[in-house]
Design an enzyme around this catalytic site. Structure first.
Site: not given
Ligand code: BES
Ligand code: ZN
Ligand code: ZN
Length: 465
Positions: A229, A234, A241, A252, A311, A313, A315
């Site tokens: 990933k 993020d 967030k 991230d 959020d 994102e 996956r």
């Protein structure tokens, strides 16, 4: 930092480490003209491999705190415990170098330079020297990769955009036969990689799909695909967030950093394997072009995905990478991702979550995780959970839009990925959100920990994947 084994008496200005389980606290001492660092060791009957690797780190952190430059450690004394297991010189190399690490890219160098621990000399009786040196050598290569991984992950989002990540990947393999290339947004459009494109749409930074190919195996040998990933920052997107949850989200892309580092370790260890790294690299930002909650994405494999939460994102981008991976007909696919806060809720900060339908692979992974000190624990991937990702208007959703929010979040994310991994022979997902950063008592610098690099490298080395 230099680490060497020697059978001779060390010379020069050097501090000797002494272990004592009766000590209250660690202290320094001068006896004659010899300097000692006395450390409280765990009780012999309570010692095990887990505690030993922490002791190694503690030695290094104490020496750093005292600004010692050169240490001597009696290897026989350090390893005079039962239940420590094999390959201790390797474990020593990993953990000493991990403890020596500092992230200083943005700090002003003091005039007199950094006072660092520069060398550790391990004193040993000569009979085991060749084996110990071999183990140490391998350990140092993996340790270097772990620390490179931490540098990449620790870099602030502004200085680690998808394009910079690509540039760093190129730099990392410039002196090797590894091929590094990337698909930009134009190429991704042609491939209908709409998962990656949609997540990256709110950002001013162009998304990249980074492809790293290491062909160290025999002709016709099977390929292992590692997917990382690569969300370079993020923010959560439109479902932004709240503070302070964004503060660590430059990390991230830790999965991406781990994949690059594992391949670097594979090159340095000259592993005879074909390994492909796939890194969807995007920035998840709110903006006029961002994906909206409720939007539907037609993914690269044709599945429609309803965006229940912007959020969730990771996956979405990993899903397209799992589809892209099909072209390699891989024997094993593993994805590594800082995927869910729910995994942190489930396991705390001391183990990554692993998901796979392959019981043997799960067992080997947990065993090796324990052995190398890159801890992991298994969570279920049963078909019952597929019900939780049913969409309202699309085939599936990126969160549970029907049931209770938050329940089993790490498992639901895995169930989502499983849908896109359905054509792969063997697939494992590692949610490394729990182990993204160091815990205070782990004797490591704050910030990224480089987790999963040791674990994945070991799985490859032992031919388990
Ligand atoms: N990158 C985060 C997960 C994360 C959290 C990693 C903390 C490391 C530390 C991920 O993209 C995310 O935000 N996940 C959400 C999903 C939720 C909205 C369904 C989460 O876990 O809260
Ligand atoms: Zn997120
Ligand atoms: Zn994320």
């Amino acid at each position: 930092m230099k680490i060497t084994f020697t059978g001779k008496k060390p010379s020069g200005s050097i501090v000797f480490v002494r272990l004592d389980e009766k000590l209250e606290t660690s202290c320094c001492e001068k006896v004659g003209n010899k300097h000692f660092l006395n450390l409280k060791a765990p009780k012999a009957e309570e010692m095990n491999r887990r505690k030993w690797l922490l002791l190694v780190r503690q030695i290094v952190r104490s020496a750093k705190a005292h600004k010692f430059e050169k240490l001597a450690i009696d290897w026989e004394e350090l390893t005079a415990y039962d239940n420590l297991g094999e390959n201790l010189a390797e474990v020593f190399a990993h953990n000493a170098q991990m403890a020596a690490y500092e992230y200083r890219a943005y700090k002003k160098k003091p005039k007199e330079g950094w006072k660092d621990l520069r060398e550790i000399v391990l004193l040993t009786s000569t009979k085991n020297l060749p084996r110990l040196r071999r183990e140490l050598g391998a350990g140092l290569k993996v340790a270097a990769a772990v620390n490179v991984c931490r540098d990449l992950a620790n870099t602030p989002g502004e200085d680690m955009t998808p394009k910079i990540l690509l540039r760093q990947a190129r730099r990392m393999f410039a002196d090797t036969a590894v091929k590094v290339r990337a698909l930009g947004e134009k190429e991704m459009k042609k491939l209908k990689m709409n998962g990656v494109l949609t997540v990256g749409r709110g950002s001013g930074q162009e998304s990249q799909f980074i492809i790293v190919e290491y062909r160290g195996g025999r002709r016709g040998a099977k390929t292992v695909v590692l997917i990382g990933k690569g969300v370079t920052f993020d923010s959560g997107g439109i479902d932004i967030k709240p503070h302070p949850h964004g503060c660590e989200m430059m990390m991230d892309m830790s999965g991406a950093a781990a994949v690059l580092s594992v391949i670097r370790a594979a090159v340095d260890l000259k592993l005879k394997r074909h390994i492909v790294g796939l890194i969807p690299a995007v920035e998840n930002m709110p903006g006029g072009k961002s994906m909206r909650p409720g939007d539907v994405i037609r993914m690269m494999d044709g599945t429609t995905v309803e965006v229940g939460h912007t959020d969730a994102e990771g996956r979405i981008i990993l899903a397209d990478a799992l589809t892209y991976a099909r072209r390699y007909k891989p024997s094993t696919v593993i994805d590594v991702a800082t995927l869910t806060g729910a995994a942190v809720v489930a396991l705390g900060e001391r183990a990554s979550a692993v998901f796979t339908a392959d019981d043997d692979l799960a067992q080997e992974t947990l065993r090796l995780a324990e052995e190398v000190g890159d801890y992991a624990w298994r969570l279920p991937l049963w078909d019952e959970y597929d019900a939780e990702i049913k969409g309202n208007v699309a085939d599936i959703s990126n969160i549970n839009v029907k049931g209770k929010p938050g329940y089993g979040g790490a498992i639901i994310a895995a169930a989502f990925l499983k849908h896109f991994a359905r054509q792969h022979k063997r697939w494992m997902h590692i949610d490394m959100a729990p182990t993204m950063t160091a815990v205070a008592d782990e004797h490591l610098a704050r910030g990224a920990k480089g987790s999963t690099v040791r674990l994945l490298t070991e799985l490859l080395r032992r031919g388990k994947i």
